[in-house]
Design a protein around this motif. Structure first.
Motif, PDB file in Angstrom:
ATOM      1  N   ALA A  81     -78.022 -50.277  47.813  1.00 57.01           N
ATOM      2  CA  ALA A  81     -78.879 -51.045  46.906  1.00 57.01           C
ATOM      3  C   ALA A  81     -80.250 -50.390  46.796  1.00 57.01           C
ATOM      4  CB  ALA A  81     -79.033 -52.480  47.397  1.00 57.01           C
ATOM      5  N   GLN A  82     -80.804 -50.454  45.607  1.00 61.77           N
ATOM      6  CA  GLN A  82     -82.175 -50.002  45.389  1.00 61.77           C
ATOM      7  C   GLN A  82     -83.094 -51.211  45.530  1.00 61.77           C
ATOM      8  OE1 GLN A  82     -82.915 -47.807  41.739  1.00 61.77           O
ATOM      9  NE2 GLN A  82     -84.986 -48.632  41.592  1.00 61.77           N
ATOM     10  N   ILE A  83     -84.118 -51.084  46.370  1.00 59.41           N
ATOM     11  CA  ILE A  83     -85.056 -52.178  46.590  1.00 59.41           C
ATOM     12  C   ILE A  83     -86.447 -51.708  46.159  1.00 59.41           C
ATOM     13  CG2 ILE A  83     -86.006 -53.821  48.249  1.00 59.41           C
ATOM     14  CD1 ILE A  83     -83.625 -53.207  50.079  1.00 59.41           C
ATOM     15  N   ASN A  84     -86.967 -52.322  45.101  1.00 62.99           N
ATOM     16  CA  ASN A  84     -88.352 -52.084  44.699  1.00 62.99           C
ATOM     17  C   ASN A  84     -89.220 -53.079  45.457  1.00 62.99           C
ATOM     18  OD1 ASN A  84     -87.580 -50.123  42.822  1.00 62.99           O
ATOM     19  ND2 ASN A  84     -87.293 -51.635  41.212  1.00 62.99           N
ATOM     20  N   VAL A  85     -90.140 -52.560  46.264  1.00 59.98           N
ATOM     21  CA  VAL A  85     -90.952 -53.399  47.155  1.00 59.98           C
ATOM     22  C   VAL A  85     -92.406 -53.350  46.709  1.00 59.98           C
ATOM     23  CG1 VAL A  85     -91.648 -53.830  49.542  1.00 59.98           C
ATOM     24  CG2 VAL A  85     -89.414 -52.814  49.067  1.00 59.98           C
ATOM     25  N   ILE A  86     -93.041 -54.530  46.629  1.00 59.97           N
ATOM     26  CA  ILE A  86     -94.486 -54.600  46.399  1.00 59.97           C
ATOM     27  C   ILE A  86     -95.121 -55.266  47.610  1.00 59.97           C
ATOM     28  CG2 ILE A  86     -96.348 -55.534  44.983  1.00 59.97           C
ATOM     29  CD1 ILE A  86     -94.641 -55.275  42.559  1.00 59.97           C
ATOM     30  N   ASP A  87     -96.006 -54.528  48.273  1.00 66.25           N
ATOM     31  CA  ASP A  87     -96.769 -55.056  49.414  1.00 66.25           C
ATOM     32  C   ASP A  87     -98.064 -55.636  48.855  1.00 66.25           C
ATOM     33  OD1 ASP A  87     -97.749 -55.551  51.996  1.00 66.25           O
ATOM     34  OD2 ASP A  87     -98.722 -53.590  52.085  1.00 66.25           O
ATOM     35  N   THR A  88     -98.355 -56.900  49.161  1.00 66.80           N
ATOM     36  CA  THR A  88     -99.491 -57.589  48.553  1.00 66.80           C
ATOM     37  C   THR A  88    -100.575 -57.887  49.583  1.00 66.80           C
ATOM     38  OG1 THR A  88     -98.571 -59.792  48.937  1.00 66.80           O
ATOM     39  CG2 THR A  88     -97.932 -58.682  46.897  1.00 66.80           C
ATOM     40  N   PRO A  89    -101.813 -58.132  49.124  1.00 60.06           N
ATOM     41  CA  PRO A  89    -102.882 -58.499  50.056  1.00 60.06           C
ATOM     42  C   PRO A  89    -102.681 -59.906  50.609  1.00 60.06           C
ATOM     43  CG  PRO A  89    -103.770 -57.708  47.955  1.00 60.06           C
ATOM     44  CD  PRO A  89    -102.315 -57.956  47.750  1.00 60.06           C
ATOM     45  N   GLY A  90    -103.302 -60.172  51.765  1.00 61.94           N
ATOM     46  CA  GLY A  90    -103.242 -61.504  52.349  1.00 61.94           C
ATOM     47  C   GLY A  90    -104.553 -62.250  52.249  1.00 61.94           C
ATOM     48  N   HIS A  91    -105.630 -61.548  51.905  1.00 61.78           N
ATOM     49  CA  HIS A  91    -106.940 -62.192  51.844  1.00 61.78           C
ATOM     50  C   HIS A  91    -107.073 -62.952  50.538  1.00 61.78           C
ATOM     51  CE1 HIS A  91    -111.260 -62.807  52.102  1.00 61.78           C
ATOM     52  NE2 HIS A  91    -111.221 -62.374  53.346  1.00 61.78           N
ATOM     53  N   ILE A  92    -107.653 -64.153  50.592  1.00 62.70           N
ATOM     54  CA  ILE A  92    -107.763 -65.022  49.420  1.00 62.70           C
ATOM     55  C   ILE A  92    -108.574 -64.363  48.303  1.00 62.70           C
ATOM     56  CG2 ILE A  92    -109.777 -66.204  50.394  1.00 62.70           C
ATOM     57  CD1 ILE A  92    -107.103 -67.666  48.012  1.00 62.70           C
ATOM     58  N   ASP A  93    -109.543 -63.503  48.642  1.00 61.84           N
ATOM     59  CA  ASP A  93    -110.360 -62.864  47.605  1.00 61.84           C
ATOM     60  C   ASP A  93    -109.532 -62.006  46.661  1.00 61.84           C
ATOM     61  OD1 ASP A  93    -112.378 -64.006  49.056  1.00 61.84           O
ATOM     62  OD2 ASP A  93    -113.648 -62.229  49.115  1.00 61.84           O
ATOM     63  N   PHE A  94    -108.379 -61.536  47.119  1.00 59.49           N
ATOM     64  CA  PHE A  94    -107.550 -60.639  46.305  1.00 59.49           C
ATOM     65  C   PHE A  94    -106.252 -61.315  45.880  1.00 59.49           C
ATOM     66  CE2 PHE A  94    -109.932 -58.211  49.526  1.00 59.49           C
ATOM     67  CZ  PHE A  94    -110.856 -57.614  48.669  1.00 59.49           C
ATOM     68  N   ASN A  95    -106.309 -62.648  45.733  1.00 56.05           N
ATOM     69  CA  ASN A  95    -105.099 -63.401  45.422  1.00 56.05           C
ATOM     70  C   ASN A  95    -104.537 -63.077  44.041  1.00 56.05           C
ATOM     71  OD1 ASN A  95    -103.881 -66.557  44.680  1.00 56.05           O
ATOM     72  ND2 ASN A  95    -103.253 -65.497  46.539  1.00 56.05           N
ATOM     73  N   ILE A  96    -105.367 -62.545  43.132  1.00 56.64           N
ATOM     74  CA  ILE A  96    -104.854 -62.147  41.817  1.00 56.64           C
ATOM     75  C   ILE A  96    -103.761 -61.094  41.970  1.00 56.64           C
ATOM     76  CG2 ILE A  96    -106.685 -60.412  41.559  1.00 56.64           C
ATOM     77  CD1 ILE A  96    -104.904 -62.356  38.729  1.00 56.64           C
ATOM     78  N   GLU A  97    -103.851 -60.247  43.007  1.00 55.03           N
ATOM     79  CA  GLU A  97    -102.832 -59.223  43.237  1.00 55.03           C
ATOM     80  C   GLU A  97    -101.493 -59.872  43.597  1.00 55.03           C
ATOM     81  OE1 GLU A  97    -102.977 -55.947  42.959  1.00 55.03           O
ATOM     82  OE2 GLU A  97    -105.101 -55.729  42.507  1.00 55.03           O
ATOM     83  N   VAL A  98    -101.534 -60.943  44.393  1.00 56.37           N
ATOM     84  CA  VAL A  98    -100.310 -61.661  44.743  1.00 56.37           C
ATOM     85  C   VAL A  98     -99.755 -62.353  43.508  1.00 56.37           C
ATOM     86  CG1 VAL A  98     -99.287 -63.368  46.278  1.00 56.37           C
ATOM     87  CG2 VAL A  98    -101.253 -62.027  47.051  1.00 56.37           C
ATOM     88  N   ASN A  99    -100.628 -63.005  42.769  1.00 53.27           N
ATOM     89  CA  ASN A  99    -100.228 -63.778  41.592  1.00 53.27           C
ATOM     90  C   ASN A  99     -99.496 -62.906  40.579  1.00 53.27           C
ATOM     91  OD1 ASN A  99    -100.010 -65.604  39.500  1.00 53.27           O
ATOM     92  ND2 ASN A  99    -102.171 -66.128  39.436  1.00 53.27           N
ATOM     93  N   ARG A 100    -100.103 -61.780  40.210  1.00 52.19           N
ATOM     94  CA  ARG A 100     -99.472 -60.969  39.168  1.00 52.19           C
ATOM     95  C   ARG A 100     -98.243 -60.223  39.679  1.00 52.19           C
ATOM     96  NH1 ARG A 100    -104.370 -56.844  37.661  1.00 52.19           N
ATOM     97  NH2 ARG A 100    -104.805 -55.912  39.676  1.00 52.19           N
ATOM     98  N   SER A 101     -98.183 -59.975  40.980  1.00 55.25           N
ATOM     99  CA  SER A 101     -96.981 -59.345  41.536  1.00 55.25           C
ATOM    100  C   SER A 101     -95.807 -60.320  41.525  1.00 55.25           C
ATOM    101  CB  SER A 101     -97.246 -58.840  42.953  1.00 55.25           C
ATOM    102  OG  SER A 101     -98.232 -57.838  42.962  1.00 55.25           O
ATOM    103  N   LEU A 102     -96.054 -61.554  42.005  1.00 54.66           N
ATOM    104  CA  LEU A 102     -94.977 -62.542  42.040  1.00 54.66           C
ATOM    105  C   LEU A 102     -94.468 -62.856  40.638  1.00 54.66           C
ATOM    106  CD1 LEU A 102     -96.161 -65.087  44.765  1.00 54.66           C
ATOM    107  CD2 LEU A 102     -94.571 -63.186  44.990  1.00 54.66           C
ATOM    108  N   ARG A 103     -95.342 -62.757  39.646  1.00 56.50           N
ATOM    109  CA  ARG A 103     -94.935 -63.047  38.264  1.00 56.50           C
ATOM    110  C   ARG A 103     -93.798 -62.141  37.800  1.00 56.50           C
ATOM    111  NH1 ARG A 103     -92.904 -63.276  34.300  1.00 56.50           N
ATOM    112  NH2 ARG A 103     -93.604 -63.788  32.197  1.00 56.50           N
ATOM    113  N   VAL A 104     -93.725 -60.918  38.319  1.00 58.37           N
ATOM    114  CA  VAL A 104     -92.743 -59.962  37.806  1.00 58.37           C
ATOM    115  C   VAL A 104     -91.631 -59.654  38.805  1.00 58.37           C
ATOM    116  CG1 VAL A 104     -94.413 -58.894  36.263  1.00 58.37           C
ATOM    117  CG2 VAL A 104     -94.118 -57.947  38.551  1.00 58.37           C
ATOM    118  N   LEU A 105     -91.618 -60.344  39.950  1.00 57.91           N
ATOM    119  CA  LEU A 105     -90.592 -60.079  40.958  1.00 57.91           C
ATOM    120  C   LEU A 105     -89.454 -61.081  40.859  1.00 57.91           C
ATOM    121  CD1 LEU A 105     -92.989 -59.238  43.915  1.00 57.91           C
ATOM    122  CD2 LEU A 105     -91.510 -57.640  42.686  1.00 57.91           C
TER     123      LEU A 105
END
Length: 693
Positions: A81-105
């Protein structure tokens, strides 16, 4: 954009998984991702966060600070299997990175600290995953740490997240004696030496854990057979489901959101990573397999590679080499050289190159198709959250616009000033690039002082942004003290008519507008509606009225802060055939809005933070007393190991410099985290201070 590229086109595996690694800061996301890279053969050495040599945290600031700031993507292969992985930040200041990543996963692995359990940012990220209907796996990490408590974390998941945690593994040993897990599906023990790369040992379950394993195995089987009438009937007749049947049931329940499989391990000690990869392939969905909400409605276009193109831009990276736009393809195919239609703006753009991304390295692709996540070069005007389709007549006639990515409102400001004339010339361009990359940042000019105001989600985000200005864009700036991003709102309805009329020898200006303002619930934003009838205002002037309202709202009416959470309704008006213009109606709208807002009992709002403080119990009274002095309200407290956790709400204004005070209060032993909870009316003393300023 790193130009280290490989021109070969990797073949896509038959099975594809798009997953994100999400968690609270310091739960071990990046360490887990680094172990995934190692065990899948993508890396031949193990990167460590504390050594500053990780693959995924490649930004110099990430390595210097030891935290993830930017989401980073890579591709690995496991069991065909091919697994495309996105590692996201955990700090609340960078939550936009989590938000937009989860939108496309399509799925996520949520990493929990085996000591701390469910932490505030874990809850925030969990709710985001709920919003996008993502199936999840839970990986309880750091079970080798002092104070790690696996069953307590499982129970915290049930209580705080409101989910059914389905335990698939049980740890063997605790804290520094943790050495493996019991696989409850196969009923066997998996043991690791702790040395990276040494194979897992499969052994019988230790005698002292057989009874406990049997209890948790029974719970696992019961949860699975409840989903399948045939399995349930057989089980009630004494027929135990096979491992194959159990895995199929786990997959069905995971995709449906019935439960969340829970696995155990210690990524840093190289224990539990291979079973986690097995679970990703076995239980998380392929593209299109789980694109349904709880009502059964489709949330994305069907994942058909032969259908018309539908893709979402979810991240933009700009540097000296140009702009790279990250996209998720939901339907169809995209080739280098294609012209695409941005249905969010109506503009067309040409894709010059396609890349498969491996952290800071890129492998060039000839084409990508439904399910792929890749980076495009050549798009100059496409922003985060915009939809790309084909450029044919059918696409233009029936444009598809995918669900946008919600951008949070900033809560903290700093004033920035260029040091030299050369810096002044470069500042605007650099800020435009940074805001294009991170849409949770805002830039505006202060109307009175003329200063450039940079707004964001927290002090750390603004600090990182200023460092990017200096290091990446080579713009030297001075920075003012952080300030709270206050807002204004109205508390009652008001209706006003204003006539804008000027005559100065040439063509005159004439516009009459009747506007009604009404308050909205907190968080509703700004709405505009046109209720005028009978051609009182020609249709071509209505957008000018809306533009005037929104422009006036940005400046507020109490203390100069943006006015939010209201609805402006255009009721009536009048025009002159010769003297009316777009400008006249916009100016009339500004004036009528200001008058109506003043009559609508305006007030200042301040951001209130959800604060969690973890402190030794002997300092609990001091911590609570200090929070009360900061106008905080304590909502609850609970034990966590030998410490106490305080849950409070505190105005952001009172939290500047809190970490230093907390350390002094507790001899450096306490820690805290916070995130925006809501906006609330500021006390009269704060409002008076702001008005005077």
């Amino acid at each position: 954009m790193n130009t280290n590229t490989n021109s070969k086109t990797p073949r896509r595996a038959a099975a594809l998984r798009n997953i994100g690694i999400i968690a609270h800061v310091d739960a071990g996301k990046t360490t887990t991702t680094e172990r995934i890279l190692f065990y899948t053969g993508e890396n031949h050495r193990v990167g460590e966060v504390h050594d500053g040599n990780t693959t995924m945290d490649f930004d110099p600031q990430e390595r210097a600070r030891g935290i993830t700031i930017n989401s980073a993507a890579t591709t690995v292969f496991w069991q065909g299997a091919q697994i495309n992985v996105i590692d996201t930040p955990g700090h609340i200041d960078f939550n936009i990175e989590v938000n937009r990543s989860l939108r496309v996963l399509d799925g996520a692995v949520v990493v929990f600290d085996g000591v701390a359990g469910v932490e505030p940012q874990t809850e925030t990220n969990w709710r985001l995953a709920d919003k996008y209907h993502l199936p999840r796996l839970a990986f309880i990490n750091k079970l080798d740490r002092v104070g790690a408590d696996y069953p307590r974390v499982v129970e915290m998941m049930r209580e705080r997240l409101g989910v059914h945690p389905l335990v698939l593994q049980w740890p063997i040993g605790a804290e520094d004696a943790f050495r493996g897990v019991i696989d409850l599906v196969e009923m066997r023990a998996l043991l690791w030496s702790g040395v990276a790369g040494e194979p897992v040992r499969v052994e019988p379950i230790p005698d002292d854990l057989r009874e406990l394993a049997a209890v948790w195995r029974a719970r696992l089987v019961e949860a699975i057979v409840e989903q399948d009438d045939a399995l349930l009937q057989a089980w009630m007749n004494g027929v135990e489901p096979s491992a194959v049947q159990l895995r199929a049931g786990i997959r069905r329940g995971t995709l449906a959101g019935t439960f969340v499989p829970v696995l155990a391990g210690s990524a840093f000690k190289n224990r539990g990573v291979e079973p986690l990869l097995d679970a990703v392939v076995a239980y998380l969905p392929a593209p299109g397999e789980a694109d349904r909400d709880h009502a059964g409605e489709a949330t994305q276009p069907e994942a058909d590679p032969d259908g018309p193109l539908a893709a979402l831009a979810f991240k933009v990276v700009t540097d000296d080499h140009g702009t790279m736009t990250f996209v998720r393809v939901y339907r169809g195919r995209l080739r280098a050289g294609d012209t695409v239609l941005n249905t969010s703006t109506g503009q067309t753009e040409r894709v010059s190159r396609l890349y498969e991304v491996h952290a800071d390295k890129h492998a060039e692709r000839v084409q990508i198709e439904a399910g792929d996540i890749a980076a495009l070069v050549g798009l100059k005007d496409t922003l985060t959250g915009q939809t790309l389709t084909g450029n044919g007549a059918a696409d233009r006639a029936h444009p598809l616009v995918l669900e946008q990515i919600a951008i949070p409102e900033p809560v903290i400001d700093v004033a920035i000033e260029p040091r030299t004339q050369a810096d002044q010339q470069q500042l605007g361009k650099a800020l435009h690039a940074l805001v294009k990359e991170d849409p949770s940042l805002r830039v505006r000019q202060d109307a009175e002082s003329g200063q450039t105001i940079l707004s964001g989600m927290g002090e750390l985000q603004l600090e990182v942004t200023v460092e990017k200005l200096r290091a990446r864009h080579r713009v030297n700036v001075g920075v003012g003290r952080p300030q709270v991003a206050y807002r204004e709102t109205i508390t009652q309805a008001a209706e006003v008519t204003h006539l804008h009329k000027k005559q100065s020898g040439g063509p005159g200006q004439f516009a009459q507008v009747t506007l009604r303002l009404a308050p909205l619930a907190r968080g509703e934003g700004v709405r505009f509606a046109n209720a005028s009838v009978g051609g009182a205002i020609p249709r071509e002037y209505v957008p000018a009225v809306e533009a005037g309202v929104r422009r006036a709202a940005e400046a507020g009416v109490v203390a100069g802060f943006p006015l939010i959470d209201f609805e402006a309704t255009l009721i009536d008006g009048a025009f002159h055939e010769r003297d009316s213009s777009t400008l006249a109606f916009e100016l009339a709208a500004v004036a009528v809005f200001r008058e109506a807002a003043r009559r609508a009992a305006p007030q200042v709002l301040e951001p209130v933070m959800a604060v969690e403080v973890i402190t030794p119990t002997e300092h609990l009274g001091d911590v609570i007393g200090d929070l009360h002095r900061r106008r905080g309200s304590v909502r609850g407290q609970a034990p966590r190991g030998n410490a106490a956790v305080v849950d409070a709400q505190v105005p952001l204004k009172e939290m500047f410099g809190y970490i230093g005070h907390l350390r002094a209060l507790t001899s450096g032993r306490a820690q805290y985290s916070m995130q925006v909870d809501h906006y609330a009316a500021a006390p009269a003393s704060v409002s008076a201070e702001l008005i005077a300023a």
